[in-house]
Design a protein around this motif. Structure first.
Motif, PDB file in Angstrom:
ATOM      1  N   TYR A 190      -3.586   5.146   8.439  1.00  0.00           N
ATOM      2  CA  TYR A 190      -2.239   4.446   8.373  1.00  0.00           C
ATOM      3  C   TYR A 190      -1.880   4.503   6.838  1.00  0.00           C
ATOM      4  O   TYR A 190      -0.694   4.720   6.414  1.00  0.00           O
ATOM      5  N   SER A 191      -2.714   4.003   6.203  1.00  0.00           N
ATOM      6  CA  SER A 191      -2.326   3.834   4.464  1.00  0.00           C
ATOM      7  C   SER A 191      -3.576   3.830   3.655  1.00  0.00           C
ATOM      8  O   SER A 191      -4.844   3.889   4.126  1.00  0.00           O
TER       9      SER A 191
ATOM     10  N   ASN B 133      -5.936  12.170   0.668  1.00  0.00           N
ATOM     11  CA  ASN B 133      -6.336  10.690   0.541  1.00  0.00           C
ATOM     12  C   ASN B 133      -6.339   9.880   1.745  1.00  0.00           C
ATOM     13  O   ASN B 133      -7.120   8.705   1.632  1.00  0.00           O
ATOM     14  N   LEU B 134      -5.929  10.233   2.866  1.00  0.00           N
ATOM     15  CA  LEU B 134      -5.878   9.572   4.187  1.00  0.00           C
ATOM     16  C   LEU B 134      -6.788  10.099   5.136  1.00  0.00           C
ATOM     17  O   LEU B 134      -7.116   9.479   6.261  1.00  0.00           O
ATOM     18  N   SER B 135      -7.431  11.337   4.937  1.00  0.00           N
ATOM     19  CA  SER B 135      -8.126  11.977   6.215  1.00  0.00           C
ATOM     20  C   SER B 135      -9.595  11.064   6.119  1.00  0.00           C
ATOM     21  O   SER B 135      -9.897  10.739   5.344  1.00  0.00           O
TER      22      SER B 135
ATOM     23  N   PRO C  56       1.062  -1.192   0.057  1.00  0.00           N
ATOM     24  CA  PRO C  56       0.045  -0.001   0.193  1.00  0.00           C
ATOM     25  C   PRO C  56       0.936   1.159   0.073  1.00  0.00           C
ATOM     26  O   PRO C  56       1.879   1.029   0.045  1.00  0.00           O
ATOM     27  N   ILE C  57       0.128   2.235   0.071  1.00  0.00           N
ATOM     28  CA  ILE C  57       0.809   3.604   0.085  1.00  0.00           C
ATOM     29  C   ILE C  57       0.643   4.187   1.527  1.00  0.00           C
ATOM     30  O   ILE C  57      -0.453   4.584   2.010  1.00  0.00           O
ATOM     31  N   PRO C  58       1.858   4.254   2.323  1.00  0.00           N
ATOM     32  CA  PRO C  58       1.577   4.511   3.645  1.00  0.00           C
ATOM     33  C   PRO C  58       1.467   6.161   4.084  1.00  0.00           C
ATOM     34  O   PRO C  58       2.193   6.867   3.087  1.00  0.00           O
TER      35      PRO C  58
END
Length: 416
Positions: free
Chosen positions: A322-323, A309-311, A281-283
């Protein structure tokens, strides 16, 4: 490839007023500041005091005074049942606790940091292999036996862990002037250079360290190379030896090679062949840490990728996950990373957003179901999937608490 049990803890298996979209401000990503403040607002002071009290309590759980000891990393929830308690102390977390105490700077906290640093020096000096490494975790309830040998929890020696312990030693030396910490840092650095440097497989950099059975990890991790680059940069300043700066540049060149030109985010690293980019994944951490370690404007785009992307929002708390594997829950440690990074970046709207993130961490401190009103939980709810084979839980965590404190203080652990 796994990401990395370097710090991703091997045992983990199995009214916020901020909507997820509201975390992302309508601001540009230009870095306008490269410094952070060493102060907290009056609003955060009570929460900060409580978080420091939590760390002190964890440190004294299995010893007191000048006794060498390590604090257990996780408390409550998944990690405690009527018949079982998980008490391991992860070296990564211990390094963070040292750094958070140095960020405080009080006489008592520097004293605690020194004792914990001496404990890690003891672990390094008494390791059964004895080549300068420290291990992934130790058992605080029986740190040493009657014969003086170590009670090692996880014997793996991941590159990122070595660098974090090394950074803690380097910061201790810079603060106290006690040469034993510089000597310990140099032992860690020599181990990294001797065991993990890869100049044969481009992109060149540092591999993942050694497994629990002392076999080489042949992947290269972006996270590890960020840590190594920051650590070696510290050594260049502390020793005056430019060889460490040259080695830091190799590590940072790997990080730069892992940045996607289209999106701006950094990839996890490489597969075990040391060449093929690992894209899943993308962390979160490699995005914010790349900025904190270098203060390079190119990684401002990585920070913006996290915001876009991670909010997420869960259990009344907003932050980042996390990712990109699982954005259903908030990772409180990573939310601390992001708050500190926004303070360091200083673009338009960053200070306001950092304050909102810190307020949400404080909300988690006060409302987490397994909490004591002082420590910060690892995740907003149980079962956060990292995408690397681990789950995180809503248990109190020394590492998440330490990152919150450094973010509240505006203290960047990657920089002297």
């Amino acid at each position: 490839m796994s990401h990395l049990p370097s710090r991703r803890h091997l045992m983990l298996g199995g009214g916020a007023a901020l909507a997820a979209g509201a975390l992302y401000p309508a601001t540009a990503s230009a870095a306008t500041s490269t410094t952070t403040s060493a102060t907290t607002s009056a609003a955060t002071d009570p929460s900060v005091r409580k978080a420091y009290a939590f760390l002190a309590d964890k440190f004294d759980e299995y010893g007191s005074g000048t006794a060498l000891r390590v604090p257990r990393s996780y408390t409550g929830g998944f990690f405690e049942t009527p018949t079982w308690t998980f008490v391991s102390s992860f070296a990564y977390d211990d390094a963070l606790v040292i750094l958070a105490w140095l960020a405080s700077g009080t006489t008592d906290d520097v004293r605690r940091a020194t004792i914990l640093g001496d404990t890690l020096l003891y672990a390094q000096a008494h390791d059964p292999i004895g080549d300068g490494r420290t291990r992934a975790s130790y058992q605080p309830d029986s740190f040493t036996t009657l014969t003086g040998s170590l009670d090692i929890g996880s014997p793996a020696a991941f590159t990122g862990n070595q660098a974090w312990v090394g950074m803690a030693f380097a910061q201790l030396y810079a603060r106290t002037g006690r040469r034993r910490f510089l000597e310990g840092a140099l032992l860690e650095a020599d181990w990294i250079q001797d065991k993990t440097y890869d100049a044969d497989r481009a992109p060149y950099g540092y591999t993942g360290g050694r497994t629990a059975d002392d076999q080489p990890n042949t992947f290269k991790a972006t996270e590890h190379n960020i840590d190594v680059g920051a650590f070696f940069t510290m050594l260049a300043r502390l020793t005056g030896k430019q060889v460490w700066r040259a080695r830091a540049q190799v590590a940072f060149s790997f990080v730069a090679a892992m940045q996607d030109p289209a999106s701006g985010h950094t990839w996890t690293g490489t597969d075990p062949d040391g060449v093929t980019t690992n894209r899943t994944p993308i962390p979160e951490d490699t995005q914010t840490w790349a900025y904190l370690a270098t203060l390079d404007r190119r990684y401002s785009r990585s920070v913006d990728w996290v915001l876009s992307n991670l909010s997420t929002t869960d259990a009344g708390v907003s932050g980042v996950s996390y990712s990109d594997t699982d954005v259903s829950k908030v990772w409180l440690e990573g939310t601390g990373h992001l708050a500190l990074t926004l303070k360091a970046r200083g673009a338009q709207g960053d200070a306001r957003l950092a304050a909102r993130l810190l307020a949400n961490i404080e909300r988690a401190q006060a409302t987490t179901p397994n909490g004591d009103g002082r420590g910060i939980p690892s995740a907003s709810s149980d079962g956060l999937d990292t995408g690397f084979g681990d789950l995180y839980y809503a248990s109190l965590h020394t590492g998440a608490t330490a990152w919150y404190l450094m973010a509240a203080k505006g203290w960047n652990p990657f920089r002297l």
